[in-house]
Design a protein around this motif. Structure first.
Motif, PDB file in Angstrom:
ATOM      1  N   ASN A  65       0.874  -1.180   0.000  1.00  0.00           N
ATOM      2  CA  ASN A  65       0.000   0.000   0.000  1.00  0.00           C
ATOM      3  C   ASN A  65       0.913   1.233   0.000  1.00  0.00           C
TER       4      ASN A  65
ATOM      5  N   LYS B  76      -0.928   0.137  -4.103  1.00  0.00           N
ATOM      6  CA  LYS B  76      -2.384   0.266  -3.909  1.00  0.00           C
ATOM      7  C   LYS B  76      -2.730   1.650  -3.371  1.00  0.00           C
ATOM      8  N   GLY B  77      -3.765   2.207  -3.942  1.00  0.00           N
ATOM      9  CA  GLY B  77      -4.121   3.581  -3.584  1.00  0.00           C
ATOM     10  C   GLY B  77      -5.240   3.708  -2.565  1.00  0.00           C
ATOM     11  N   GLY B  78      -5.501   2.678  -1.810  1.00  0.00           N
ATOM     12  CA  GLY B  78      -6.606   2.729  -0.844  1.00  0.00           C
ATOM     13  C   GLY B  78      -6.436   3.797   0.219  1.00  0.00           C
ATOM     14  N   HIS B  79      -5.186   4.178   0.491  1.00  0.00           N
ATOM     15  CA  HIS B  79      -4.939   5.168   1.548  1.00  0.00           C
ATOM     16  C   HIS B  79      -4.980   6.600   1.018  1.00  0.00           C
TER      17      HIS B  79
ATOM     18  N   ALA C 106      -9.392   5.680  -5.476  1.00  0.00           N
ATOM     19  CA  ALA C 106      -8.842   4.386  -5.039  1.00  0.00           C
ATOM     20  C   ALA C 106      -8.186   3.753  -6.255  1.00  0.00           C
TER      21      ALA C 106
ATOM     22  N   ASP D 195      -5.072   2.171  -8.339  1.00  0.00           N
ATOM     23  CA  ASP D 195      -3.861   1.387  -8.063  1.00  0.00           C
ATOM     24  C   ASP D 195      -2.937   1.475  -9.280  1.00  0.00           C
TER      25      ASP D 195
ATOM     26  N   ARG E  33     -13.479   3.152  -8.212  1.00  0.00           N
ATOM     27  CA  ARG E  33     -14.342   4.146  -7.568  1.00  0.00           C
ATOM     28  C   ARG E  33     -14.168   3.995  -6.057  1.00  0.00           C
ATOM     29  N   ARG E  34     -13.981   5.106  -5.377  1.00  0.00           N
ATOM     30  CA  ARG E  34     -13.851   5.059  -3.911  1.00  0.00           C
ATOM     31  C   ARG E  34     -15.218   4.788  -3.294  1.00  0.00           C
ATOM     32  N   VAL E  35     -15.290   3.749  -2.479  1.00  0.00           N
ATOM     33  CA  VAL E  35     -16.556   3.393  -1.838  1.00  0.00           C
ATOM     34  C   VAL E  35     -16.583   4.066  -0.472  1.00  0.00           C
TER      35      VAL E  35
ATOM     36  N   THR F  75     -13.192  -1.433   6.094  1.00  0.00           N
ATOM     37  CA  THR F  75     -12.201  -1.830   5.081  1.00  0.00           C
ATOM     38  C   THR F  75     -11.184  -2.829   5.644  1.00  0.00           C
TER      39      THR F  75
ATOM     40  N   THR G 113      -8.855  -5.357   3.213  1.00  0.00           N
ATOM     41  CA  THR G 113      -8.874  -5.030   1.771  1.00  0.00           C
ATOM     42  C   THR G 113      -7.597  -5.503   1.071  1.00  0.00           C
ATOM     43  N   GLY G 114      -6.441  -5.299   1.731  1.00  0.00           N
ATOM     44  CA  GLY G 114      -5.170  -5.686   1.114  1.00  0.00           C
ATOM     45  C   GLY G 114      -5.062  -7.192   0.948  1.00  0.00           C
TER      46      GLY G 114
ATOM     47  N   LEU H 104      -7.426  -8.286  -1.872  1.00  0.00           N
ATOM     48  CA  LEU H 104      -6.933  -7.974  -3.220  1.00  0.00           C
ATOM     49  C   LEU H 104      -5.827  -8.954  -3.631  1.00  0.00           C
TER      50      LEU H 104
ATOM     51  N   LEU I 102     -13.033  -6.902  -5.306  1.00  0.00           N
ATOM     52  CA  LEU I 102     -12.859  -6.189  -4.051  1.00  0.00           C
ATOM     53  C   LEU I 102     -13.869  -5.040  -3.917  1.00  0.00           C
TER      54      LEU I 102
ATOM     55  N   LEU J 171     -16.773  -4.500  -1.018  1.00  0.00           N
ATOM     56  CA  LEU J 171     -16.848  -3.294  -0.172  1.00  0.00           C
ATOM     57  C   LEU J 171     -18.219  -2.625  -0.312  1.00  0.00           C
TER      58      LEU J 171
HETATM   59  N1  LIG Z   1     -12.734   3.013   0.280  1.00  0.00           N
HETATM   60  C1  LIG Z   1     -12.295   2.289  -0.759  1.00  0.00           C
HETATM   61  N2  LIG Z   1     -13.025   2.259  -1.916  1.00  0.00           N
HETATM   62  C2  LIG Z   1     -12.616   1.525  -2.969  1.00  0.00           C
HETATM   63  N3  LIG Z   1     -11.472   0.801  -2.978  1.00  0.00           N
HETATM   64  C3  LIG Z   1     -10.719   0.802  -1.863  1.00  0.00           C
HETATM   65  C4  LIG Z   1     -11.069   1.538  -0.701  1.00  0.00           C
HETATM   66  N4  LIG Z   1     -10.112   1.324   0.255  1.00  0.00           N
HETATM   67  C5  LIG Z   1      -9.208   0.503  -0.298  1.00  0.00           C
HETATM   68  N5  LIG Z   1      -9.554   0.203  -1.582  1.00  0.00           N
HETATM   69  C6  LIG Z   1      -8.839  -0.689  -2.500  1.00  0.00           C
HETATM   70  O1  LIG Z   1      -8.513  -1.852  -1.744  1.00  0.00           O
HETATM   71  C7  LIG Z   1      -7.299  -2.413  -2.214  1.00  0.00           C
HETATM   72  C8  LIG Z   1      -6.345  -2.536  -1.043  1.00  0.00           C
HETATM   73  O2  LIG Z   1      -5.793  -1.265  -0.831  1.00  0.00           O
HETATM   74  P1  LIG Z   1      -5.289  -0.679   0.548  1.00  0.00           P
HETATM   75  O3  LIG Z   1      -6.461  -0.486   1.455  1.00  0.00           O
HETATM   76  O4  LIG Z   1      -4.498   0.514   0.197  1.00  0.00           O
HETATM   77  O5  LIG Z   1      -4.377  -1.867   1.092  1.00  0.00           O
HETATM   78  P2  LIG Z   1      -4.040  -2.336   2.576  1.00  0.00           P
HETATM   79  O6  LIG Z   1      -5.246  -3.038   3.107  1.00  0.00           O
HETATM   80  O7  LIG Z   1      -2.870  -3.228   2.367  1.00  0.00           O
HETATM   81  O8  LIG Z   1      -3.723  -1.097   3.352  1.00  0.00           O
HETATM   82  C9  LIG Z   1      -6.825  -1.493  -3.332  1.00  0.00           C
HETATM   83  O9  LIG Z   1      -7.276  -1.986  -4.576  1.00  0.00           O
HETATM   84  C10 LIG Z   1      -7.500  -0.164  -2.996  1.00  0.00           C
HETATM   85  O10 LIG Z   1      -7.615   0.673  -4.122  1.00  0.00           O
END
Ligand SMILES: Nc1ncnc2c1ncn2[C@@H]1O[C@H](COP(=O)(O)OP(=O)(O)O)[C@@H](O)[C@H]1O
Ligand SMILES: Cc1ncc(COP(=O)(O)OP(=O)(O)O)c(N)n1
Length: 263
Positions: free
Chosen positions: A137, A173-176, A181, A183, A197-199, A204, A207-208, A211, A236, A240
């Motif tokens: 991440n 990964k761009g979740g943070h 969101a 990647d 799309r950011r949910v 969460t 999520t990592g 994925l 994923l 979510l």
């Molecule tokens: N709120 C969200 N909406 C959509 N996708 C998300 C969201 N949060 C995380 N993701 C996706 O979940 C996957 C895991 O990312 P991340 O949360 O950054 O990893 P980690 O759990 O290792 O911190 C990635 O594909 C990220 O883009």
């Protein structure tokens, strides 16, 4: 039937780790197997204890799996110590494991360290060279590359630094990130963006893990790496968007969302 092995820690609350991986693999219609690196006492509010397995016992689990049901893909998640990292690297080489996805789990969302300080170097030296893809991440990619990631160009710069340790892909990964969101995959000099799309869901947890095990499942099924990532992200996002809300903290995803209509 295609088979996927997850080498990771157990999350007794079922949201991350081995439990999330096996649910993900099953939801892809594949046969899942697990080699457990550690038991964790955790739930949606945090991690309250970690009990690591011994190197000898991890080796024994891996021998049992590889000598009997050979996995079509391997996902590696939480491995907290140098000793266990060395055991995994040796066994993956011994059995010529393929389709290896390394999720360099360092810190849980709730803030607990899941990787000992002296294990980071072993992760980079022993597991990264074996990986088909590694999936940090943003905070993990910052640690691994030594640079701050803010803009799109930073993803590329960080990935190029990390690429010095692996011939495989680097998926940051761009979740943070706050706004989207998306990647980013750097693979053999080529760049791929996966827009997501950011949910708006605070739940969460896992999520990592989800994925990376979904990527391993898609690789096992014969997809290319970019296609595996695209499909994994779609899975994923759906899990979510389902909006499951369990526990008092950051809750787990719904892995069964595609099966709901059967009930
Ligand atoms: N709120 C969200 N909406 C959509 N996708 C998300 C969201 N949060 C995380 N993701 C996706 O979940 C996957 C895991 O990312 P991340 O949360 O950054 O990893 P980690 O759990 O290792 O911190 C990635 O594909 C990220 O883009
Ligand atoms: C046993 C175990 N493994 C990994 C994690 C971290 O899970 P991840 O999906 O990377 O992220 P969060 O769940 O922390 O968002 C974990 N908590 N436990």
């Amino acid at each position: 039937m295609k088979t996927v092995l997850t080498i990771a820690g157990s999350d007794c609350s079922g949201g991350a780790g081995i439990q999330a991986d096996l649910k993900t693999i099953a939801a892809h219609g594949l046969y899942g197997m697990s080699a457990i690196t550690a038991l964790t006492a955790q739930n949606t509010t945090g991690v309250y204890g970690i009990s690591e397995t011994t190197g000898e016992f991890l080796a024994s689990q891996l021998d049992c799996i590889f000598q009997d049901i050979y996995p079509d893909a391997v996902k590696i998640g939480m491995v907290s110590s140098r000793e266990l990292i060395h055991v995994i690297a040796e066994k993956l080489k011994e059995y010529k494991a393929k389709n290896i996805v390394v999720d360099p789990v360092m810190v849980s969302t709730s803030g607990s360290r899941l990787l000992k300080d002296d294990a980071e170097e072993a992760l980079e030296e022993c597991l990264f060279p074996l990986a088909d893809v590694i999936t940090p991440n943003v905070p993990e990619a910052e640690v691994l590359s030594g640079i701050k990631i803010r803009e799109r160009e930073d993803f590329c710069q960080a990935a190029k630094i990390i690429a010095q340790k692996t011939a495989g892909g680097i998926l940051i990964k761009g979740g943070h990130q706050i706004e989207d969101a998306n990647d980013y995959l750097y693979l053999k000099g080529e760049e791929h963006w996966f827009s997501g799309r950011r949910v708006n869901n605070p739940n969460t947890h896992g999520t990592g893990c989800t994925l990376s095990s979904a990527i391993a499942s898609n690789l096992a099924a014969g997809n290319s790496l970019p296609e595996s990532i695209r499909k994994a992200k779609e899975y994923l996002t759906g899990a979510l968007e389902d909006g499951l809300n369990l526990g008092a903290g950051s809750g787990p995803l719904n892995h069964m969302y595609r099966l709901k209509d059967l009930l």
